[in-house]
Scaffold this motif. Sequence first.
Motif, PDB file in Angstrom:
ATOM      1  N   PHE A 185      43.714  82.353 104.146  1.00 24.43           N
ATOM      2  CA  PHE A 185      42.827  83.268 103.433  1.00 24.43           C
ATOM      3  C   PHE A 185      43.276  83.444 101.981  1.00 24.43           C
ATOM      4  CE2 PHE A 185      41.820  85.565 107.682  1.00 24.43           C
ATOM      5  CZ  PHE A 185      41.031  84.494 108.041  1.00 24.43           C
ATOM      6  N   ALA A 186      44.586  83.483 101.785  1.00 19.50           N
ATOM      7  CA  ALA A 186      45.096  83.595 100.411  1.00 19.50           C
ATOM      8  C   ALA A 186      44.716  82.367  99.588  1.00 19.50           C
ATOM      9  CB  ALA A 186      46.608  83.790 100.437  1.00 19.50           C
ATOM     10  N   GLN A 187      44.800  81.165 100.200  1.00 16.69           N
ATOM     11  CA  GLN A 187      44.416  79.940  99.507  1.00 16.69           C
ATOM     12  C   GLN A 187      42.925  79.943  99.179  1.00 16.69           C
ATOM     13  OE1 GLN A 187      45.683  77.016 102.333  1.00 16.69           O
ATOM     14  NE2 GLN A 187      47.754  76.845 101.483  1.00 16.69           N
ATOM     15  N   HIS A 188      42.112  80.428 100.112  1.00 14.43           N
ATOM     16  CA  HIS A 188      40.668  80.468  99.874  1.00 14.43           C
ATOM     17  C   HIS A 188      40.323  81.391  98.719  1.00 14.43           C
ATOM     18  CE1 HIS A 188      40.128  79.388 104.417  1.00 14.43           C
ATOM     19  NE2 HIS A 188      40.484  78.353 103.694  1.00 14.43           N
ATOM     20  N   GLN A 189      41.046  82.512  98.635  1.00 16.20           N
ATOM     21  CA  GLN A 189      40.786  83.441  97.536  1.00 16.20           C
ATOM     22  C   GLN A 189      41.121  82.817  96.183  1.00 16.20           C
ATOM     23  OE1 GLN A 189      38.663  85.808  98.912  1.00 16.20           O
ATOM     24  NE2 GLN A 189      39.614  87.049  97.341  1.00 16.20           N
ATOM     25  N   LYS A 190      42.231  82.054  96.134  1.00 18.72           N
ATOM     26  CA  LYS A 190      42.608  81.404  94.877  1.00 18.72           C
ATOM     27  C   LYS A 190      41.635  80.292  94.513  1.00 18.72           C
ATOM     28  CE  LYS A 190      47.564  82.264  95.508  1.00 18.72           C
ATOM     29  NZ  LYS A 190      48.877  81.624  95.748  1.00 18.72           N
ATOM     30  N   ALA A 191      41.203  79.546  95.533  1.00 16.17           N
ATOM     31  CA  ALA A 191      40.335  78.401  95.267  1.00 16.17           C
ATOM     32  C   ALA A 191      38.931  78.833  94.885  1.00 16.17           C
ATOM     33  CB  ALA A 191      40.272  77.501  96.498  1.00 16.17           C
ATOM     34  N   ARG A 192      38.492  79.987  95.388  1.00 17.39           N
ATOM     35  CA  ARG A 192      37.099  80.387  95.151  1.00 17.39           C
ATOM     36  C   ARG A 192      37.055  81.889  94.919  1.00 17.39           C
ATOM     37  NH1 ARG A 192      32.691  81.831  98.593  1.00 17.39           N
ATOM     38  NH2 ARG A 192      30.696  81.260  97.692  1.00 17.39           N
ATOM     39  N   PRO A 193      37.298  82.337  93.701  1.00 19.19           N
ATOM     40  CA  PRO A 193      37.333  83.765  93.424  1.00 19.19           C
ATOM     41  C   PRO A 193      35.929  84.351  93.365  1.00 19.19           C
ATOM     42  CG  PRO A 193      37.686  82.517  91.414  1.00 19.19           C
ATOM     43  CD  PRO A 193      37.567  81.515  92.506  1.00 19.19           C
ATOM     44  N   THR A 194      35.310  84.566  94.508  1.00 20.34           N
ATOM     45  CA  THR A 194      33.964  85.121  94.565  1.00 20.34           C
ATOM     46  C   THR A 194      34.028  86.640  94.554  1.00 20.34           C
ATOM     47  OG1 THR A 194      34.050  85.076  96.959  1.00 20.34           O
ATOM     48  CG2 THR A 194      33.073  83.178  95.885  1.00 20.34           C
ATOM     49  N   LEU A 195      32.869  87.244  94.332  1.00 17.64           N
ATOM     50  CA  LEU A 195      32.786  88.685  94.408  1.00 17.64           C
ATOM     51  C   LEU A 195      33.104  89.146  95.827  1.00 17.64           C
ATOM     52  CD1 LEU A 195      29.524  89.231  92.388  1.00 17.64           C
ATOM     53  CD2 LEU A 195      31.788  89.979  91.704  1.00 17.64           C
ATOM     54  N   PRO A 196      33.810  90.257  95.982  1.00 20.62           N
ATOM     55  CA  PRO A 196      34.183  90.673  97.324  1.00 20.62           C
ATOM     56  C   PRO A 196      33.010  91.150  98.178  1.00 20.62           C
ATOM     57  CG  PRO A 196      34.885  92.291  95.697  1.00 20.62           C
ATOM     58  CD  PRO A 196      34.410  91.107  94.935  1.00 20.62           C
ATOM     59  N   GLY A 197      31.881  91.514  97.563  1.00 19.86           N
ATOM     60  CA  GLY A 197      30.737  91.996  98.325  1.00 19.86           C
ATOM     61  C   GLY A 197      29.440  91.421  97.807  1.00 19.86           C
ATOM     62  N   LYS A 198      28.442  91.323  98.720  1.00 19.96           N
ATOM     63  CA  LYS A 198      27.170  90.719  98.330  1.00 19.96           C
ATOM     64  C   LYS A 198      26.452  91.523  97.253  1.00 19.96           C
ATOM     65  CE  LYS A 198      25.269  90.391 102.425  1.00 19.96           C
ATOM     66  NZ  LYS A 198      24.287  90.026 103.476  1.00 19.96           N
ATOM     67  N   TYR A 199      26.674  92.824  97.250  1.00 20.24           N
ATOM     68  CA  TYR A 199      25.896  93.678  96.346  1.00 20.24           C
ATOM     69  C   TYR A 199      26.709  94.217  95.178  1.00 20.24           C
ATOM     70  CZ  TYR A 199      22.958  93.481 100.476  1.00 20.24           C
ATOM     71  OH  TYR A 199      22.210  93.038 101.541  1.00 20.24           O
ATOM     72  N   ASP A 200      27.928  93.679  94.955  1.00 19.70           N
ATOM     73  CA  ASP A 200      28.774  94.189  93.873  1.00 19.70           C
ATOM     74  C   ASP A 200      28.185  93.921  92.500  1.00 19.70           C
ATOM     75  OD1 ASP A 200      32.220  94.114  95.041  1.00 19.70           O
ATOM     76  OD2 ASP A 200      30.391  94.836  95.967  1.00 19.70           O
ATOM     77  N   ALA A 201      27.331  92.905  92.392  1.00 21.40           N
ATOM     78  CA  ALA A 201      26.703  92.640  91.094  1.00 21.40           C
ATOM     79  C   ALA A 201      25.788  93.783  90.669  1.00 21.40           C
ATOM     80  CB  ALA A 201      25.909  91.333  91.141  1.00 21.40           C
ATOM     81  N   LEU A 202      25.330  94.605  91.621  1.00 16.09           N
ATOM     82  CA  LEU A 202      24.525  95.783  91.253  1.00 16.09           C
ATOM     83  C   LEU A 202      25.344  96.736  90.381  1.00 16.09           C
ATOM     84  CD1 LEU A 202      22.836  96.523  94.707  1.00 16.09           C
ATOM     85  CD2 LEU A 202      21.743  95.531  92.682  1.00 16.09           C
ATOM     86  N   VAL A 203      26.666  96.781  90.620  1.00 14.87           N
ATOM     87  CA  VAL A 203      27.539  97.624  89.800  1.00 14.87           C
ATOM     88  C   VAL A 203      27.789  96.974  88.449  1.00 14.87           C
ATOM     89  CG1 VAL A 203      29.832  98.674  89.632  1.00 14.87           C
ATOM     90  CG2 VAL A 203      28.622  98.624  91.826  1.00 14.87           C
TER      91      VAL A 203
END
Length: 787
Positions: A185-203
């Motif tokens: 999971f740590a490797q996936h986070q480094k490889a693909r730094p996506t937003l943690p939530g689907k709706y965080d772009a609303l903020v």
Amino acid sequence: MSTSWSLDNNLGDMSRRLGFFKNLQRLTNKIHGTDNADEIVFELSEDICGLFHCERLTIYLLGDDRQSIVAKVKTGLAAEHEIRLPICEQSIAGYVAATGKTVNIRDVHDQAELLRHSPSLRFLDAVDRRSGYRSRQMLVAPICSAANGELLGVVQLLNSRSDAPFPVVAEEGVQALAQTLAVAFAQHQKARPTLPGKYDALVSDAVISTAELDRARQLARQQDVELEELLSSQFAVKRPAIGAALAKFFGVPYEPFRAGRIRPLKLLKGLQRDSLEANRWLPVAETADGVVVMAVDPEQIKRSRAASEVFPDRPIAYRVTTQREFAQSLGQFFGAPSPIDAVAGWSSEGDADDASDVGSNAEVLSGAADTELARLVNKVIVDACQQGVSDIHIEPRPGLEKMLIRFRRGGALARYSEVPAAYRSALIARIKIMSDLDPAEHRRPQHGEMKFKKWGPLDIDLRVATLPIAGGIEDVVLRIVAAGEPIGLDDLGITAHDLERLQALIDKPHGLFFVCGPAGSGKTTTLHAIVSHLNRPETKIWTAEDPVEITHKGLRQVQVDQPAGLDFAAVLRAILRADADVIMVGEMRDRETLAVGIEASLSGHLVLAGLHTGGAAESIRRLLDIGIDRFSLADALLGILAQRLARRLCKACREAYQPTPEEFRQLLVEYADEVGQTTLWQSDPQAAAERVHADWLQHYASNGRFTLYRARSCDACAGSGYQGWVGVHELLTASEAVKQQIQQRARVAELHAGALNEGMRTLKMDGIEKVLAGIIDLKQLRAVCSR
């Protein structure tokens, strides 16, 4: 990945332990090769379950609010659903997340066991109630960051396939698996730094504040509603803004609902509304970029390849949409959902019309494919699968009476729904079409097979039989074929005494072994469990079956086709020329097939076969009466396993009680009646009875007292008191003494007595031991094991 051994509580063999961790290392390499957590859940779940010999795997990840853990589970071929649990002692996984402890629970329904972990620990059975699945054993470990110990999630293994607690080596293994997942999971986070939530772009787009989004998430959990709907209704977030946030999260364009969109008939050809609705994707147009597919979760549709399999030769242009706009688009193309989807809500409207008013066969056939009847049949089958039903009975009644639909679950029939009489001809015609039967034939019985994947959202097979009855109508019975994976020998319910003897017989290089019993006694399941035990890379195994229900990797399975002249004898002769080591014959029905099977066993093959006979000794006499040469049979025979299926007591509600002295004496008398022909019992009945009683005290009594169980009622067993099945067995070993009796054409009583002296336990004896062990009750014993 699968291991060649079964996890149990006696793993003293160091080589097995080393083999387990070697396979765990291979799995670790696979996990590190994945791109994201979802790929681990959906693509490696089977490998992980195979390694730990369990039924299900769930991986929870820390939620966006950091106060809950969230898991994705499959609800169909490609559909998935989220389970969100608070990090607290309201659930076992939540307790592990809160405390960071690994827990190994023998029975999640045993409150006393849960109390040993924590006074407030509870098992959250809501998922079991919705799905009909029965949770028992549970092994759960926290997934924590190696860098700072921070909680990342929880890994949960459910239900040991041997129905025994997970052993110590599994606890060590799941902790190692948790460490591997943490690194991945740590490797996936480094490889693909996506937003943690689907709706965080609303903020980030200043549509709402962080506090408002956190509040919306909290309310959505409390009210058990979709976050998207709550954002729209209570926080006044417009759909385009939600769509834009989803587009940023998934990295694909947003596709809104368009009121003037034209229905793409070419793209929708052959697609079923139910399947699209369950998997939440829809082809909406074809452009220069390819087939435009709108989906609520485009990544999940890409992983499942649901769209690319439908359009294999065309590029797919994925678009994300909101749940509300997807439902609007689906309704735009297929119309509003029919009230027929709620079968129990069928009204009596149309009952006054006779069934003949439905129309001619041609009209029925053309109308059934796209109307409510298609959705009704699909819903009945899907509901049956979700409820663990074995058979669906569709029972028309004469005149204007409604047609009854009943489900058989756990051996008992129960009413499911009623359908107006006016629909009965069309509904039966629909089932015939799905089963490749003749819808115009009403006077003769028909039988066939339905590949439901072609028509609905589940990849299952059903065996279909129609039978004309009085009044010019037809009954239909659909049997849901069991899932294609075999179970292990340890899962058959064979006692340790018989299991050791059985393994010694089937490990021999050649000979003839029979599994016998009436129809529906589980012979096919047992034969495939034996084959699975023998299935090794160096062994060539052929099977002849009618039909092929259970599949294994590495087997060569032949479907018998009587109309084409491919009967069991013909298939068996062909297999003899195909360099087989082991041959399994689903059923030996006639002298010719038996003769070829004996010839095969005497020429160096191990032959496993099913027989429609009663007890083990009776089977030998039946074979001799058919005309099989007694000397050849004696030379070839390894043994015979007779079996019956008894309904297993529901562990959640079974009631314990101490038998009265008279009840216990009657049980001992019944046992004595079974072994009365043995030399020991005849020479000294009193000593033999005391020996049996002492054995029972050692294995089944607590503080000198016996506890029996009887059926009660609860939601888990649908009020029946029983849940699932267990085999009751009688294993006859073809010893030298038994072979000599066969050569002398001994009577059944003589064969039976000889087998008892060689250590055989009869069906009744095996059943009595299962009563003492609390697996079945006295009612089932006497119903299944009576002679």
